[in-house]
Write a protein that holds these residues in place. Structure first.
Motif, PDB file in Angstrom:
ATOM      1  N   UNK A 112      -7.929   4.303  -1.392  1.00 23.31           N
ATOM      2  CA  UNK A 112      -6.750   5.114  -1.105  1.00 23.31           C
ATOM      3  C   UNK A 112      -5.571   4.183  -0.795  1.00 23.31           C
ATOM      4  N   UNK A 113      -4.441   4.451  -1.410  1.00 24.16           N
ATOM      5  CA  UNK A 113      -3.252   3.647  -1.177  1.00 24.16           C
ATOM      6  C   UNK A 113      -3.138   2.420  -2.055  1.00 24.16           C
ATOM      7  N   UNK A 114      -4.114   2.197  -2.944  1.00 21.10           N
ATOM      8  CA  UNK A 114      -4.099   0.997  -3.786  1.00 21.10           C
ATOM      9  C   UNK A 114      -3.753   1.292  -5.242  1.00 21.10           C
ATOM     10  N   UNK A 115      -3.106   2.412  -5.512  1.00 14.62           N
ATOM     11  CA  UNK A 115      -2.899   2.815  -6.904  1.00 14.62           C
ATOM     12  C   UNK A 115      -2.161   1.761  -7.724  1.00 14.62           C
ATOM     13  N   UNK A 116      -1.087   1.204  -7.170  1.00 12.73           N
ATOM     14  CA  UNK A 116      -0.320   0.204  -7.914  1.00 12.73           C
ATOM     15  C   UNK A 116      -1.108  -1.094  -8.052  1.00 12.73           C
ATOM     16  N   UNK A 117      -1.707  -1.526  -6.954  1.00 12.95           N
ATOM     17  CA  UNK A 117      -2.496  -2.755  -6.961  1.00 12.95           C
ATOM     18  C   UNK A 117      -3.690  -2.636  -7.908  1.00 12.95           C
ATOM     19  N   UNK A 118      -4.398  -1.515  -7.822  1.00 14.16           N
ATOM     20  CA  UNK A 118      -5.568  -1.302  -8.681  1.00 14.16           C
ATOM     21  C   UNK A 118      -5.173  -1.284 -10.155  1.00 14.16           C
ATOM     22  N   UNK A 119      -4.057  -0.624 -10.467  1.00 10.78           N
ATOM     23  CA  UNK A 119      -3.595  -0.568 -11.858  1.00 10.78           C
ATOM     24  C   UNK A 119      -3.250  -1.963 -12.372  1.00 10.78           C
ATOM     25  N   UNK A 120      -2.577  -2.742 -11.533  1.00 12.76           N
ATOM     26  CA  UNK A 120      -2.178  -4.086 -11.964  1.00 12.76           C
ATOM     27  C   UNK A 120      -3.395  -4.980 -12.177  1.00 12.76           C
ATOM     28  N   UNK A 121      -4.372  -4.904 -11.279  1.00 13.89           N
ATOM     29  CA  UNK A 121      -5.543  -5.757 -11.398  1.00 13.89           C
ATOM     30  C   UNK A 121      -6.488  -5.286 -12.503  1.00 13.89           C
ATOM     31  N   UNK A 122      -6.522  -3.982 -12.750  1.00 12.27           N
ATOM     32  CA  UNK A 122      -7.287  -3.476 -13.897  1.00 12.27           C
ATOM     33  C   UNK A 122      -6.685  -4.006 -15.192  1.00 12.27           C
ATOM     34  N   UNK A 123      -5.371  -4.116 -15.218  1.00 12.38           N
ATOM     35  CA  UNK A 123      -4.701  -4.686 -16.388  1.00 12.38           C
ATOM     36  C   UNK A 123      -5.086  -6.139 -16.603  1.00 12.38           C
ATOM     37  N   UNK A 166       0.827  -1.205   0.000  1.00 17.19           N
ATOM     38  CA  UNK A 166       0.000   0.000   0.000  1.00 17.19           C
ATOM     39  C   UNK A 166       0.861   1.255   0.000  1.00 17.19           C
ATOM     40  N   UNK A 167       0.530   2.203  -0.882  1.00 13.80           N
ATOM     41  CA  UNK A 167       1.226   3.497  -0.917  1.00 13.80           C
ATOM     42  C   UNK A 167       0.388   4.471  -1.727  1.00 13.80           C
ATOM     43  N   UNK A 168       0.365   5.716  -1.286  1.00 17.03           N
ATOM     44  CA  UNK A 168      -0.380   6.749  -2.012  1.00 17.03           C
ATOM     45  C   UNK A 168       0.497   7.387  -3.080  1.00 17.03           C
ATOM     46  N   UNK A 169      -0.152   7.997  -4.069  1.00 16.69           N
ATOM     47  CA  UNK A 169       0.589   8.686  -5.129  1.00 16.69           C
ATOM     48  C   UNK A 169       1.494   9.750  -4.532  1.00 16.69           C
ATOM     49  N   UNK A 170       0.963  10.463  -3.564  1.00 15.86           N
ATOM     50  CA  UNK A 170       1.751  11.458  -2.848  1.00 15.86           C
ATOM     51  C   UNK A 170       1.456  11.309  -1.365  1.00 15.86           C
ATOM     52  N   UNK A 171       2.476  10.944  -0.600  1.00 16.11           N
ATOM     53  CA  UNK A 171       2.301  10.729   0.827  1.00 16.11           C
ATOM     54  C   UNK A 171       3.193  11.641   1.645  1.00 16.11           C
ATOM     55  N   UNK A 221       5.976  11.090   2.950  1.00  9.82           N
ATOM     56  CA  UNK A 221       7.395  10.962   2.627  1.00  9.82           C
ATOM     57  C   UNK A 221       7.714  11.312   1.172  1.00  9.82           C
ATOM     58  N   UNK A 222       6.705  11.810   0.452  1.00 13.25           N
ATOM     59  CA  UNK A 222       6.939  12.199  -0.935  1.00 13.25           C
ATOM     60  C   UNK A 222       6.135  11.362  -1.901  1.00 13.25           C
ATOM     61  N   UNK A 223       6.493  11.396  -3.187  1.00 11.48           N
ATOM     62  CA  UNK A 223       5.731  10.665  -4.195  1.00 11.48           C
ATOM     63  C   UNK A 223       5.917   9.153  -4.087  1.00 11.48           C
ATOM     64  N   UNK A 224       4.968   8.448  -4.625  1.00 11.32           N
ATOM     65  CA  UNK A 224       4.982   6.983  -4.667  1.00 11.32           C
ATOM     66  C   UNK A 224       6.314   6.497  -5.234  1.00 11.32           C
ATOM     67  N   UNK A 225       6.911   5.521  -4.585  1.00 12.38           N
ATOM     68  CA  UNK A 225       8.171   4.950  -5.070  1.00 12.38           C
ATOM     69  C   UNK A 225       7.944   4.269  -6.417  1.00 12.38           C
ATOM     70  N   UNK A 226       8.685   4.687  -7.419  1.00 12.11           N
ATOM     71  CA  UNK A 226       8.475   4.170  -8.774  1.00 12.11           C
ATOM     72  C   UNK A 226       8.856   2.695  -8.876  1.00 12.11           C
ATOM     73  N   UNK A 227       9.899   2.306  -8.167  1.00  6.56           N
ATOM     74  CA  UNK A 227      10.325   0.900  -8.196  1.00  6.56           C
ATOM     75  C   UNK A 227       9.255  -0.004  -7.596  1.00  6.56           C
ATOM     76  N   UNK A 228       8.577   0.474  -6.547  1.00  7.56           N
ATOM     77  CA  UNK A 228       7.505  -0.314  -5.948  1.00  7.56           C
ATOM     78  C   UNK A 228       6.348  -0.463  -6.922  1.00  7.56           C
ATOM     79  N   UNK A 229       5.984   0.616  -7.611  1.00  4.90           N
ATOM     80  CA  UNK A 229       4.900   0.552  -8.593  1.00  4.90           C
ATOM     81  C   UNK A 229       5.236  -0.480  -9.682  1.00  4.90           C
ATOM     82  N   UNK A 230       6.466  -0.419 -10.168  1.00  4.55           N
ATOM     83  CA  UNK A 230       6.891  -1.372 -11.213  1.00  4.55           C
ATOM     84  C   UNK A 230       6.875  -2.803 -10.693  1.00  4.55           C
ATOM     85  N   UNK A 231       7.289  -2.999  -9.432  1.00  2.00           N
ATOM     86  CA  UNK A 231       7.330  -4.349  -8.864  1.00  2.00           C
ATOM     87  C   UNK A 231       5.934  -4.951  -8.781  1.00  2.00           C
TER      88      UNK A 231
END
Length: 253
Positions: free
Chosen positions: A154-165, A90-95, A97-107
């Protein structure tokens, strides 16, 4: 399709949805090969008869090919592949500590979306070599999305994108593989009582259960597994994403 006497490949099979699905298919007479990461396989309890756990990373082409080669070497005929492997950080686009970690989104996309595609394409290659039944069917691929594909919180941006795919691949995959007699169906579960839920308090779990329209409880992995066997046995289900969520529509948070 006839589950009995066929071979099935199930990813994420060391626990949760994958373990329940592997057990259900074995109970129906399938020879099941369950893929999971090496550490997950090493720590998994002994599975039921008919289930063999194989260490493989779904994102690694050679490891998945090796698992499929083992099925062939054992003289089994692969006709069913079920993609259950996934991660849900779980991570928000902007939290704070700053923007969502790009490596985590890719993972997350790599495991949930690319991993699903990798197994689907390689399993389809193997299934396509089988003799068709009387209706021209050779087999089935079942992928796992999530209702987060449609109502990510909220916080599911990477997960939601992957499952929408994953959900988005369904119709195209069914059309691509129709010429080989291979069906493709996606299941989009709601809140399931898997090991990922184990870290939540009883209060949080009760709140989640109360948010479900009916029945007001968490789904059970065995219910997902039962849906997979139903899909396998219902030859006219194809190119569809099926919600298994008790009519839950997720709130923003």
């Amino acid at each position: 399709m006839d589950i009995a006497g066929s071979a099935a490949l199930v990813t994420g099979a060391a626990s949760g949805l994958g373990a329940a699905t592997a057990a259900a298919l074995a109970a129906k007479g399938a020879t099941v090969y369950g893929l999971d990461l090496d550490k997950a396989v090493a720590g998994a309890p002994a599975g039921p008869d008919g289930v063999t756990l194989v260490a493989a990373d779904v994102t690694d082409e050679e490891q998945v090919r090796a698992a499929l080669a083992r099925i062939d070497e054992d003289g089994a005929e692969l006709r069913l592949a079920v993609n259950c492997a996934g991660i849900a950080p779980s991570a928000r686009i902007l939290g704070r500590k700053g923007p969502h970690d790009l490596a985590l989104f890719r993972a997350v996309l790599d495991v949930n979306l690319v991993g699903t595609f990798n197994v689907m394409r390689l399993a389809a290659e193997s299934i396509a070599r089988r003799e068709p039944d009387g209706n021209g069917q050779r087999g089935l691929v079942v992928n796992t999305a999530s209702i987060a594909a449609f109502e990510g919180q909220v916080g599911q941006i990477a997960y939601a994108a992957s499952k929408a795919g994953v959900a988005g691949m369904t119709v195209t995959a069914a059309r691509d593989l129709a010429q080989f007699g291979i069906r493709v169906v996606t299941v989009a579960p709601g809140i399931v009582d898997t090991p990922m839920m184990a870290g939540f308090s009883e209060e949080v779990r009760a709140g989640l259960a109360a948010s479900v329209t009916f029945p007001q409880r968490l789904a059970r992995p065995e219910e997902y597994a039962r849906l997979v066997t139903m899909i396998a046995e219902h030859d006219y289900l194809n190119g569809e994403t099926i919600r298994m969520d008790g009519a839950l529509r997720m709130a923003a948070r």
